[in-house]
Scaffold this motif. Structure first.
Motif, PDB file in Angstrom:
ATOM      1  N   GLU A  71      -5.121  87.930  41.660  1.00  0.00           N
ATOM      2  CA  GLU A  71      -6.471  87.889  41.110  1.00  0.00           C
ATOM      3  C   GLU A  71      -7.123  86.531  41.341  1.00  0.00           C
ATOM      4  N   LEU A  72      -6.353  85.457  41.236  1.00  0.00           N
ATOM      5  CA  LEU A  72      -6.909  84.123  41.487  1.00  0.00           C
ATOM      6  C   LEU A  72      -7.356  83.991  42.937  1.00  0.00           C
ATOM      7  N   ILE A  73      -6.561  84.491  43.868  1.00  0.00           N
ATOM      8  CA  ILE A  73      -6.923  84.418  45.280  1.00  0.00           C
ATOM      9  C   ILE A  73      -8.158  85.262  45.567  1.00  0.00           C
ATOM     10  N   ARG A  74      -8.236  86.430  44.912  1.00  0.00           N
ATOM     11  CA  ARG A  74      -9.377  87.317  45.114  1.00  0.00           C
ATOM     12  C   ARG A  74     -10.673  86.678  44.614  1.00  0.00           C
ATOM     13  N   GLY A  75     -10.558  85.794  43.605  1.00  0.00           N
ATOM     14  CA  GLY A  75     -11.719  85.041  43.150  1.00  0.00           C
ATOM     15  C   GLY A  75     -12.522  85.678  42.037  1.00  0.00           C
ATOM     16  N   ASP A  76     -12.118  86.849  41.558  1.00  0.00           N
ATOM     17  CA  ASP A  76     -12.889  87.526  40.509  1.00  0.00           C
ATOM     18  C   ASP A  76     -12.536  87.005  39.119  1.00  0.00           C
ATOM     19  N   ASN A  77     -11.305  86.634  38.902  1.00  0.00           N
ATOM     20  CA  ASN A  77     -10.827  86.204  37.584  1.00  0.00           C
ATOM     21  C   ASN A  77     -10.082  84.883  37.709  1.00  0.00           C
ATOM     22  N   PRO A  78     -10.044  84.105  36.617  1.00  0.00           N
ATOM     23  CA  PRO A  78     -10.688  84.369  35.324  1.00  0.00           C
ATOM     24  C   PRO A  78     -12.196  84.136  35.377  1.00  0.00           C
ATOM     25  N   ALA A  79     -12.944  84.926  34.590  1.00  0.00           N
ATOM     26  CA  ALA A  79     -14.395  84.767  34.560  1.00  0.00           C
ATOM     27  C   ALA A  79     -14.788  83.413  34.001  1.00  0.00           C
ATOM     28  N   GLU A  80     -13.977  82.874  33.083  1.00  0.00           N
ATOM     29  CA  GLU A  80     -14.217  81.548  32.521  1.00  0.00           C
ATOM     30  C   GLU A  80     -13.008  80.666  32.880  1.00  0.00           C
ATOM     31  N   PRO A  81     -13.075  79.924  33.975  1.00  0.00           N
ATOM     32  CA  PRO A  81     -11.911  79.161  34.443  1.00  0.00           C
ATOM     33  C   PRO A  81     -11.360  78.169  33.427  1.00  0.00           C
ATOM     34  N   GLU A  82     -12.220  77.651  32.550  1.00  0.00           N
ATOM     35  CA  GLU A  82     -11.734  76.691  31.558  1.00  0.00           C
ATOM     36  C   GLU A  82     -10.836  77.350  30.512  1.00  0.00           C
ATOM     37  N   LYS A  83     -10.824  78.689  30.465  1.00  0.00           N
ATOM     38  CA  LYS A  83      -9.951  79.423  29.543  1.00  0.00           C
ATOM     39  C   LYS A  83      -8.784  80.045  30.296  1.00  0.00           C
ATOM     40  N   GLU A 286       1.258  87.458  52.817  1.00  0.00           N
ATOM     41  CA  GLU A 286       0.673  88.797  52.884  1.00  0.00           C
ATOM     42  C   GLU A 286      -0.840  88.719  53.115  1.00  0.00           C
ATOM     43  N   GLU A 287      -1.502  87.777  52.437  1.00  0.00           N
ATOM     44  CA  GLU A 287      -2.951  87.624  52.619  1.00  0.00           C
ATOM     45  C   GLU A 287      -3.270  87.194  54.045  1.00  0.00           C
ATOM     46  N   ASP A 288      -2.477  86.255  54.598  1.00  0.00           N
ATOM     47  CA  ASP A 288      -2.704  85.817  55.975  1.00  0.00           C
ATOM     48  C   ASP A 288      -2.497  86.968  56.949  1.00  0.00           C
ATOM     49  N   GLU A 289      -1.442  87.748  56.719  1.00  0.00           N
ATOM     50  CA  GLU A 289      -1.176  88.884  57.597  1.00  0.00           C
ATOM     51  C   GLU A 289      -2.286  89.922  57.499  1.00  0.00           C
ATOM     52  N   ARG A 290      -2.804  90.145  56.286  1.00  0.00           N
ATOM     53  CA  ARG A 290      -3.896  91.103  56.105  1.00  0.00           C
ATOM     54  C   ARG A 290      -5.152  90.639  56.841  1.00  0.00           C
ATOM     55  N   ASP A 291      -5.414  89.330  56.797  1.00  0.00           N
ATOM     56  CA  ASP A 291      -6.583  88.804  57.510  1.00  0.00           C
ATOM     57  C   ASP A 291      -6.418  88.976  59.014  1.00  0.00           C
ATOM     58  N   ARG A 292      -5.208  88.669  59.528  1.00  0.00           N
ATOM     59  CA  ARG A 292      -4.985  88.820  60.966  1.00  0.00           C
ATOM     60  C   ARG A 292      -5.090  90.277  61.388  1.00  0.00           C
ATOM     61  N   THR A 293      -4.518  91.173  60.579  1.00  0.00           N
ATOM     62  CA  THR A 293      -4.568  92.602  60.894  1.00  0.00           C
ATOM     63  C   THR A 293      -5.991  93.108  60.872  1.00  0.00           C
ATOM     64  N   GLY A 294      -6.773  92.649  59.874  1.00  0.00           N
ATOM     65  CA  GLY A 294      -8.166  93.081  59.772  1.00  0.00           C
ATOM     66  C   GLY A 294      -8.978  92.658  60.980  1.00  0.00           C
ATOM     67  N   LYS A 295      -8.770  91.408  61.451  1.00  0.00           N
ATOM     68  CA  LYS A 295      -9.503  90.943  62.625  1.00  0.00           C
ATOM     69  C   LYS A 295      -9.090  91.719  63.872  1.00  0.00           C
TER      70      LYS A 295
END
Length: 466
Positions: A71-83, A286-295
């Protein structure tokens, strides 16, 4: 200042920002590592209130770390980073619910659970008490067992690092760490019975009297010897030579519940310190591989579309006369040229920059300026009037008219605590100009990097290597 110190002084919101918008994978991995190094014991404490089992707590915390990392890598959460702390506590609590629901015979959740607002001073006080009791238990171990205790529990070494400290094989290190964890847990239970179990069992009281034990009130803990520890454990044991005292066995479990939320995180911390970096690296792979596969899939789809369009055009062209054929051939050629001109520099910038008369020489119609700024910073570019940040990277790769005077002005974000001088690597006005501003006239392809001392930068990129 070391890189480790740089990460530890960042607030929670700053760490989240570095995970969402890193300059490279190394920075993202370091920020994630600092987040879980800072909070994995709190996550273990939340889990221990709900599960009260060493292995289950370790497994559920690892599952929660994996979910939080994604979720942190995806960037959606946490909605309030200070919490961030409260958000991580919520994730691990939900995983505890799922674990309990997966076990049909599991009882209801305990009434008391840790929340993000619990008194930190009280938690630290109970941690100090448990650590003191563990040290008392360790005094009853052999010299070799005490070395394992110091390295594994106190210094939180595990696996290869523990093997190096003990000068043994990794296989032995894992085996000894496991046996030591069981030994510490059982010894802690024996000490609790010695301090609080006398009134519940006459036979236990007789054992304590024979040993001259008088440490119920936290005094004379030196009386807790190796012989007394082993005698209490034999009192609980189920073999023929043991007492098999069900009363004391149940009493020990009840008494340990008070200490489990502090004891369990201490015992599982060495394994989590080893496993969490592995989890982070695996997910980033896994994220790097997904990016390479997507391209790769996108390029294959585009190629298939081009072939399909070409085949369709050829079939229709056969039905037209030679004049129409000529017109289509010209249009097709113009389309391919435009495609190369537009997409070529983006897909293969190194190749196109080396072509003669491409925009990297003084005789070109434009010159290229590439800028890199670290997370938390931004650079305002005059006279273009745009701001370059790790988020808006399109503003960091510009085409300018030759002879244009460019001024780059650095601005610090709210989560940047560094207030010292910055360096503009590649700024021609000096041999790595210092200060918040860099002004120069790019005459060819230029690459400039804003650098904070101690910040991990992609040095090969900044020096013009790829």
């Amino acid at each position: 200042m070391t890189n480790d110190q740089r990460w530890t002084r960042l607030p929670d919101a700053g760490l989240v920002e570095r995970v969402r918008h890193p300059i490279d994978r190394t920075e993202r991995e370091a920020a994630l590592g600092e987040i879980f190094q800072r909070y994995h014991k709190v996550m273990s404490t939340v889990c221990a209130y709900n599960l009260d089992d060493l292995d289950r707590v370790k497994d559920v915390v690892q599952i929660a770390v994996e979910a939080a990392t994604r979720e942190l890598i995806r960037g959606d959460n946490p909605a309030e980073p200070e919490k961030l702390r409260a958000w991580l506590c919520g994730i691990v609590r939900n995983r505890c619910h799922e674990d309990r629901r997966s076990r049909a015979n599991e009882g209801p959740l305990p009434l008391k659970t840790l929340t993000a607002d619990d008194d930190e001073a009280d938690r630290l006080r109970r941690t100090d008490e448990v650590n003191r009791m563990l040290d008392i238990v360790a005094t009853t171990f052999t010299r070799h067992q005490r070395r394992i205790y110091q390295f594994n529990i106190r210094q939180e070494l595990h696996g290869k690092t523990l093997a190096t400290a003990l000068s043994t094989s990794t296989k032995n290190a894992y085996k000894w760490a496991y046996e030591n964890k069981i030994r510490v847990d059982e010894g802690f239970g024996a000490l609790i019975l010695a301090k609080h179990g006398r009134s519940h069992c006459v036979q236990l009281a007789r054992i304590l009297d024979q040993a001259g034990w008088d440490g119920e009130n936290g005094e004379n803990d030196d009386n807790f010897t190796r012989i007394l520890r082993q005698r209490i454990l034999r009192h609980l044991g189920t073999c023929r030579k043991c007492d098999n005292c069900g009363t004391c066995d149940g009493q020990r479990a009840r008494l340990k519940m008070r200490y489990s939320p502090v004891l369990i995180p201490i015992l599982v911390a060495p394994e989590l310190n080893e496993k969490i970096p592995e989890i982070i690296r695996r997910i980033l792979d896994e994220e790097d591989e997904r990016d390479r596969t997507g391209k790769h899939d996108g390029m294959n789809l585009a190629a298939a579309g081009t072939v399909l369009v070409g085949a369709t055009t050829d079939r229709k062209a056969k039905k037209r006369n030679w004049v129409v054929d000529g017109v289509f051939d010209v249009l097709r050629g113009l389309f391919l040229i435009a495609l190369v001109v537009v997409l070529g520099p983006k897909l293969f910038p190194t190749v196109f920059d080396k072509l003669p008369n491409w925009p990297n020489t003084q005789n070109a119609a434009t010159v290229r300026l590439e800028i890199l700024v670290p997370g938390g910073y931004e650079a305002y570019i005059a006279p273009v009037g745009v701001t370059c940040t790790p988020v808006s990277k399109k503003n960091c790769d510009l085409q300018l008219r030759p002879g244009t005077t460019v001024t780059l002005t650095a601005h610090r974000g709210e989560f940047v605590s560094y207030a010292g001088p910055l360096t503009w690597m590649g700024c021609p006005t000096g041999a790595n100009s210092s200060g918040d501003t860099c002004a120069f006239v790019p005459t060819g392809k230029a690459r400039v990097c804003l650098i904070e001392p101690g910040y991990p930068m992609p040095w090969d990129w900044c020096r013009g290597k790829r």
